[in-house]
Structure formats: structure tokens, C-alpha cells
Motif scaffolding. Structure first.
Motif, short mmCIF file in Angstrom:
data_model
loop_
_atom_site.label_atom_id
_atom_site.label_comp_id
_atom_site.label_asym_id
_atom_site.label_seq_id
_atom_site.Cartn_x
_atom_site.Cartn_y
_atom_site.Cartn_z
N TYR A 27 2.89 -29.49 -22.02
CA TYR A 27 2.83 -28.76 -20.76
C TYR A 27 4.21 -28.60 -20.15
O TYR A 27 4.37 -28.55 -18.93
N GLY A 28 5.22 -28.55 -21.01
CA GLY A 28 6.57 -28.28 -20.54
C GLY A 28 7.57 -29.39 -20.77
O GLY A 28 8.77 -29.14 -20.82
N ASP A 29 7.08 -30.64 -20.92
CA ASP A 29 8.00 -31.76 -21.09
C ASP A 29 7.33 -32.82 -21.98
O ASP A 29 6.82 -33.82 -21.49
N PRO A 30 7.32 -32.62 -23.29
CA PRO A 30 6.55 -33.49 -24.17
C PRO A 30 6.96 -34.96 -24.16
O PRO A 30 6.10 -35.83 -24.26
N LEU A 31 8.25 -35.26 -24.00
CA LEU A 31 8.65 -36.66 -23.98
C LEU A 31 8.22 -37.35 -22.69
O LEU A 31 7.79 -38.52 -22.70
N ARG A 32 8.33 -36.65 -21.56
CA ARG A 32 7.84 -37.23 -20.31
C ARG A 32 6.33 -37.45 -20.39
O ARG A 32 5.82 -38.49 -19.95
N GLU A 33 5.63 -36.49 -20.96
CA GLU A 33 4.18 -36.62 -21.11
C GLU A 33 3.84 -37.82 -22.00
O GLU A 33 2.87 -38.54 -21.75
N GLN A 34 4.63 -38.02 -23.04
CA GLN A 34 4.38 -39.13 -23.95
C GLN A 34 4.58 -40.48 -23.26
O GLN A 34 3.80 -41.42 -23.46
N ARG A 35 5.63 -40.57 -22.45
CA ARG A 35 5.85 -41.81 -21.71
C ARG A 35 4.68 -42.10 -20.77
O ARG A 35 4.22 -43.24 -20.66
N ALA A 36 4.21 -41.06 -20.09
CA ALA A 36 3.08 -41.25 -19.18
C ALA A 36 1.82 -41.65 -19.95
O ALA A 36 1.06 -42.52 -19.50
N LEU A 37 1.61 -41.06 -21.11
CA LEU A 37 0.45 -41.41 -21.92
C LEU A 37 0.54 -42.85 -22.38
O LEU A 37 -0.45 -43.60 -22.35
#
Length: 363
Positions: A27-37
Motif C-alpha cells: 500500500y505504498g511502503d512495503p517495509l514499513r508495512e512489514q515492520r507493523a505486521l
């Protein structure tokens, strides 16, 4: 019909392809999303998944006779995994299973649902079971942490990497050091007509498939359609630990499972690859894995991990030296790959005390 998730209309959504088609890769920032996941503050849209239900009083005993797993006494709310094998012991279907006391729910990859439903229908005979492809009614969402706001929904919790009753580890690392312990995983069944609303009610941010795949790869978790082909044996992927009960009664493919476990070695083995991160690209899944000028395997899954950088899973020949430096060749673009064995090269073919199946020591 091509599936398209309602969440693809969300800001920044970029459509995924392959096994995750119909949902967002990010959704625009895959590494940030991964950290949140990884922290448990994000959820992943898995609504492409297939959902097959089996109801009726004979459902569990029937599935027990068909599958590799002991599910005849599966208790309501307990999560498990089962395989349906060919006569040669190769993986036809890999299903996550949870029972609610009246219905057994099978969560599968998108391409499996129709074929699994049809196959189960052919196996019914005179038993009191009803099989339904419920994919158009139910959607799936994944997360690394339980979601209290979804307590009304049925939740499947991945048993990986814990060795189940009757299971066995083919790995080369101590169990308390298995990287899968760092990735708890839960999948929720949500009515499809209220899926988007449930995602919003969770209070979690959205993460795309790039995030969930990178965490799966780092956890050494195999996936049907990625790590498998038409020749895959459960032993090659370390699926004996969660999806096979070595002491249960007869099922199709059992003879091969027992023979490889007790008398032979799986011909291939799953490895984790740490890829050279100096390049700005990563190789594509399906690229050959090379040892010198010789192809010794295939890259099956690849992703960018938020801590380790480019990582991958590959299936290689058992004879490959675990210390060998491998190279992934993506159409002439070469990537150095340091391997870490998942399935040990010497797994299987051990002598133990005969108890129906020979009991093999840990590797």
C-alpha cells in the motif's frame, strides 16, 4: 472469473500477481508495512484464499481416512494442517483445518478450492458428509497477533513450527532456535460481504502480500504452489512436522511417506537463501539455482526482509553441499546466495525400534 479485493481501492494499493493475485502487494511502503505486521499492528488481505467446508456427523472420521493428519478427534477451535496425497505420496492438496463443532473448515490456496471440492465429492460414498465450496461467502485475513475486535470470527492459528503429535522434524537446527518461532500466524474467517468493514473495525493498518511473504520466507514456512511442484514429497519441505502423523492408519500415499522416512532420503531439500543485497533488484521466483555451471535447484519464493534484506526459499538436490556458495541466475543476472539448510541433507533413512513406523532420531 478474476478476483479483485475491495481493499484494492484503498489509498496506495498496488495489485499483486501470482498466488496473491486479486489483493495488494503493498500500500505504498512495503517495509514499513512489514515492520507493523511483525509487531502485530497490521493485517493482511488474504481474501483470494479458497474456503471449503465439510459438515455432517462423519466429517472428521472421513477426513481422517483421506488425509495425512490425525483429525478424527480434532476438538472444536483447535488448528491443524493436513495433506491429501497422490498414490505416489506427492502433495495434491495442503489444507489448514479448524472445526467449530459442526463444520470442518478447510482454508486453501485460491487454485485449490474448486478441485478440492470436486475431489471430496467423489470420495463421499455413503457417508454423512456435505462438502461446499464456500469461497464466495467467506474471506480470510492474516496477522501475527490475535485481534480482540474479531473474537466473533473463527480463527485458524498456524501450528508451524511446533512438531505435532505424530510429527517429526527434518530440520538441521535445534527446535528452540527455529526461526518460525518468531512468526506466530493467525488467519480469520470473515463473511465476505462485510470484509472491508471488519478490516476497518480491527483498528490495524493494512500490510500487503510483500510483507507477509517476506515474514513467511524468514520463518521457513513452505507454501503450496510456491515451494511445491507435481513431484513434491512432504519430507522435502519439512512438512512432516505439522501436516503428517507418522503413526496413524492407512491413507493414500502413506506407503511412500513411510518408506522415505524409514528407508530412504527425500531426493530434494528446502533451503533458506540469503541473497546478495548489493544490487537494486531481486531475482524472480522460478529462477534456476546454480552450483558452478550446473543447475542444482529452483528459487521458489523471494522477498525483501526488513532486517535481513533479500531472502529466499529454494528447493535443491539433496546432494548439494550445505557449505557450497550458490548463485541464482535470473535471465543472466547473477545473485550470490548463501544457503542455510532447512531440511537436513541426511534426513531420513535411519534405524529405530519398530513400532508400526520406525522411530527416527532427530537430525
Amino acid at each position: 472469473m478474476t478476483y479483485s479485493s475491495p481493499l484494492l481501492s484503498r489509498h496506495g494499493a498496488v495489485a499483486a500477481g501470482g498466488l496473491d493475485a486479486g489483493t495488494a502487494s503493498h500500500y505504498g511502503d512495503p517495509l514499513r508495512e512489514q515492520r507493523a505486521l511483525a509487531r502485530g499492528t497490521a493485517v493482511v488481505d488474504l481474501s483470494y484464499r479458497g474456503v471449503v467446508t465439510v459438515s455432517g456427523p462423519d466429517r472428521l472420521s472421513w477426513l481422517n481416512t483421506l488425509s495425512s493428519q490425525q483429525v478424527g478427534t480434532l476438538q472444536p477451535g483447535v488448528s491443524s494442517e493436513l495433506l491429501l496425497l497422490s498414490v505416489q505420496g506427492r502433495i495434491d492438496y495442503d489444507a489448514r483445518i479448524i472445526d467449530d463443532g459442526e463444520t470442518a473448515w478447510l482454508l486453501v490456496e485460491a487454485a485449490e478450492a474448486a478441485g478440492l471440492t470436486e475431489w471430496l465429492e467423489r470420495m463421499k460414498f455413503m457417508l454423512r458428509v456435505e462438502v461446499t465450496n464456500a469461497t464466495d461467502q467467506w474471506a480470510v485475513a492474516g496477522t501475527t497477533a490475535e485481534v480482540p475486535e474479531w473474537e466473533q470470527y473463527l480463527r485458524w492459528s498456524d501450528p508451524w513450527p511446533h512438531i505435532g503429535s505424530g510429527g517429526f522434524a527434518y530440520t538441521a537446527v535445534p527446535e528452540d532456535a527455529h526461526p518460525g518461532l518468531e512468526r506466530p500466524w493467525h488467519e480469520y474467517l470473515i463473511p465476505r460481504d462485510s470484509f472491508a468493514e471488519a478490516i476497518d473495525a480491527s483498528g490495524r493498518t493494512l500490510a500487503g502480500s510483500m510483507a507477509s511473504e517476506a515474514l513467511r520466507i524468514a520463518a521457513w514456512r513452505p507454501r503450496l504452489g510456491a515451494e511445491t511442484d507435481d513431484k513434491t514429497l512432504p519430507h522435502e519441505l519439512d512438512l512432516i512436522r505439522t501436516a503428517v502423523h507418522l503413526a496413524k492408519g492407512c491413507y493414500k500415499g502413506q506407503e511412500t511417506v513411510a518408506r522415505v522416512h524409514n528407508l530412504g532420503h527425500p531426493p530434494r531439500r528446502l533451503v533458506f537463501l540469503q541473497l546478495d543485497g548489493s544490487q537494486h533488484t531481486i531475482p524472480a521466483a522460478g529462477s534456476p539455482v546454480m552450483l558452478g555451471e550446473r543447475k542444482v535447484g529452483t528459487l521458489t519464493s523471494v522477498g525483501a526482509h526488513y532486517e535481513m534484506g533479500p531472502v529466499a526459499l529454494a528447493v535443491v538436490k539433496r546432494s548439494v553441499d550445505p557449505a557450497a556458495q550458490l548463485v541464482v541466475d535470473d535471465g543472466g543476472e547473477l545473485y550470490a546466495a548463501a544457503q542455510e539448510p532447512i531440511v537436513a541433507p541426511d534426513a531420513g533413512a535411519v534405524v529405530g525400534r519398530a513400532t508400526g513406523f520406525l522411530k527416527a532420531p532427530r537430525v
